[in-house]
Design an enzyme around this catalytic site. Structure first.
Site, PDB file in Angstrom:
ATOM      1  CE1 TYR A   1      -5.237  46.916  20.226  1.00  0.00           C
ATOM      2  CE2 TYR A   1      -6.593  46.483  22.166  1.00  0.00           C
ATOM      3  CZ  TYR A   1      -6.430  47.077  20.939  1.00  0.00           C
ATOM      4  OH  TYR A   1      -7.438  47.843  20.416  1.00  0.00           O
TER       5      TYR A   1
ATOM      6  CD  GLU B   1      -5.580  49.568  18.059  1.00  0.00           C
ATOM      7  OE1 GLU B   1      -6.648  48.943  18.072  1.00  0.00           O
ATOM      8  OE2 GLU B   1      -4.896  49.711  17.024  1.00  0.00           O
TER       9      GLU B   1
END
Lengths: 381, 284
Positions: A101, A189
């Protein structure tokens, strides 16, 4: 404003983040052609502005163009949490060895950008934050210094990234941060950033939110707004310069000021009713603004009563009263209406409404009184 | 006494020649605020609302001895206007402008932290010290002087509460609108501290709304530092998650920022929270 996955990844690529060379299809036939052109297995992904696509069956792997077409047929038109799927993204399938991530967001409490990385990629990061917050490595960024390379190394070290990938990781993280800043994003993101079979990093899924207040600096991004998933009334309200959010109750609320508008919604609930919307008409309350707002409220078939709550500060209540009556000359309705005017010239304002003697309109002196009357009106309707 | 603004405030108006700036300057002067001049780049030497206009804040401060500035310029110029006032050493800066980008405000924050200036706002109604000074857009006549300090993230909701207090004969020391943006110059804690130290203020009304954690932090601060009673109200109990309620900062995200959490945090430290604004006067 939220961007779709395909729009976000396209934006990332412009800043140098490696992404799959995917293409968007609007029909199963287009999906077939794209898969054929790629000549490899593809992932067919629903493009909707909400999470949980995978669980809803909106992401499927296809080995052949025929399979891609079949998946596209199933996914297009699907309803995912109230969002209808109008497009699918086809990406060449990747060989996923590990999932990371990587995201940048505004940390409201720290009042600085926050960059985060985790070895637990591919999962909902908020879930990771709840269950294992120490698995997220965080670095706050000074907006004047920008993201420094040592901070990126702190992230790479923190997530135990193999050293031979650091160079790639540093380049990608720099690019993502630049993309965030230069897009006035509130969120940029990559989840997941994968390590593939050739030991390369690749952003296979992405998400961006843009600060609405900064869209004037980014006309190209402003054009990307997808209004197909939001209620039509919200699109119309934005065009009229009103702040409106549709809810599922019965009392249409027209209020000046966001805090007072929320309070008015809460009051209808407190007295046993339910708000049909949030609506802030801003300062002034001119006849044309009131008329535009009234049209939007009345277009909602759930609305059984309308509650006006206007605090006359600099604006005078008598002007507002005249504005409401003028608007009702244009937009007619038989629904019960409760008008509460308070503040500057409130007595004169109430007199104007009372003298107009509209059979379906009453005035109220206090907010509690107004909310109670509106709730009663919905019950007897 | 009161806080932040009073009879000694010498106020500059940035954007004095604009429509909003001119209108509200008239209102502020009418209320008795000591407006000493205005700033509009390119219009130095002119006069507006009977006050001298300067090209720069620095020049205006040198000529007028201003110690406060209020900003009515459009959002795209607002951050620059704030930077200019910080650089000129203005002690109190109030930014009314709505719609300032978050990244601009993050930079403003860094500069503020390294300066002696205080910023109120942006996206706020400003300050009102009844019968002394109005620095902003609050309707002056709804307030009367007294012992209740009011601090709020909202605009008209603040007027609603102030008006309700005044109707019951309860006066206010100062009413402070800190603004509805996610990143602002002054937060609840800053204002609570000022009220705690202000001899005129006896009790405090805190008006919060959904989004962020400022109310929760205020609750902690109250528990540890406040001797004066605080009554609160939180707007947005019926707001659904993920939807921005008008203010850029009013949004329930990732399960945090809900009205229920804020009310629980305040109740836990003994702060009474009103169910609706009209209950506040009786709770004091």
């Amino acid at each position: 404003m939220n961007l779709h996955e395909y729009q976000s990844k396209h934006r990332f690529a412009e800043f140098g983040v490696p992404v799959p060379q995917g293409k968007v299809a609007r029909t199963p036939q287009e999906a077939y052609e794209i898969a054929q052109e790629f000549g490899s297995p593809v992932v067919v992904k629903a493009q909707v502005l909400t999470g949980g696509r995978g669980k809803a069956g909106g992401v499927k792997l296809a080995q052949t163009p025929g399979e891609a077409q079949q998946h596209a047929e199933n996914i297009l038109g699907m309803d995912i949490k109230g969002h209808k799927v109008l497009r699918v993204l086809l990406d060449p399938a990747s060989d996923i060895q590990a999932e990371i991530y990587l995201g940048v967001t505004n940390d409201r409490a720290a009042r600085k950008p926050l960059i985060m990385a985790s070895a637990e990629g591919g999962m909902d990061i908020e879930e990771v934050n709840r269950t294992a917050p120490d698995k997220i490595i965080r670095e706050h960024v000074d907006p004047f210094l920008g993201l420094r390379d040592y901070q990126i190394r702190n992230l790479a070290y923190g997530i135990n990234l193999p050293r031979e990938l650091w160079k790639q990781f540093i380049a990608i993280t720099r690019s993502l941060y630049r993309c965030y800043v230069e897009s006035d994003a509130t969120l940029a993101e990559i989840n997941p950033l994968i390590i593939d079979g050739n030991n390369n990093l690749l952003a296979v899924d992405g998400k961006m939110s843009i600060d609405d207040n900064a869209l004037y600096r980014h006309p190209d991004l402003a054009e990307m707004r997808d209004t197909s998933a939001e209620p039509q009334a919200e699109t119309q309200a934005r065009a009229a310069g009103l702040s409106y959010i549709q809810l599922d109750g019965e009392i249409g609320c027209m209020v000046n000021g966001a805090g007072l508008a929320m309070t008015t919604m809460d009051m209808t609930k407190l007295f046993g009713g339910s708000p049909a919307n949030f609506l802030d008409i801003g300062g002034g309350a001119k006849a044309e603004t009131v008329a535009a707002a009234l049209r939007i409220i009345l277009a909602d078939p759930n609305v059984k009563a309308v509650l006006f709550n206007i605090f006359g500060g600099i604006t005078r209540c008598d002007e507002v009263a005249n504005g409401i009556l003028a608007a009702l000359g244009e937009v007619r309705t038989d629904l019960p209406m409760v008008v509460r005017l308070v503040g500057t010239n409130e007595k004169e304002g109430r007199e104007i409404i009372d003298n107009a003697a509209l059979p379906n309109m009453v005035t109220a002196a206090t907010l509690a009184d107004a909310a109670r009357k509106a709730v009663e009106a919905t019950k007897s309707a | 006494m009161a806080i932040l603004a009073d009879k000694n405030t010498r106020l500059l108006v940035q954007g004095i020649t604009g429509r909003e700036g001119m209108f509200h300057t008239e209102q502020m002067i009418e209320y008795g605020t000591n407006v000493v001049g205005g700033v509009t780049p390119g219009k130095g030497g002119e006069w507006a609302v009977g006050k001298p206009v300067f090209d720069t804040v620095k020049a205006a401060r040198e000529s007028t001895g201003a110690n406060a500035s209020i900003i009515y310029v459009p959002a795209r110029f607002a951050a620059d206007a704030i930077f200019e006032s910080i650089d000129a050493g203005i002690e109190l800066i109030v930014c009314i402008t709505e719609g300032v980008p978050v990244l601009d405000m993050m930079k403003v924050r860094v500069q503020l932290d390294q300066s002696r200036s205080r910023l109120i706002g942006p996206n706020c109604p400003g300050l009102l010290t009844p019968d002394q000074a109005k620095v902003g857009i609050m309707p002056g006549h709804i307030a009367i002087p007294g012992g209740v300090g009011v601090v709020s993230r909202s605009g008209t909701l603040t007027y609603e509460v102030v008006y309700a207090l005044t109707q019951k004969g309860i006066g206010q020391s100062t009413c402070v609108g800190i603004g509805g943006d996610p990143i602002n110059g002054t937060n609840f804690i800053d204002v609570l501290q000022l009220f705690e130290d202000d001899p005129q203020t006896e009790k405090i009304v805190l008006i919060g709304e959904i989004g962020g954690t400022d109310e929760e932090k205020a609750a902690e601060y109250i528990a540890d530092n406040m001797t004066k009673p605080v009554v609160a109200f939180i707007a947005g109990q019926t707001a659904p998650p993920g939807k921005r309620m008008g203010h850029a900062g009013a949004i329930v995200e990732g399960g945090s920022g809900t009205a229920a959490d804020k009310i629980a945090a305040l109740n836990a430290v003994g702060v009474m929270v009103a169910e609706h604004p009209e209950q506040i006067p009786d709770m004091l």
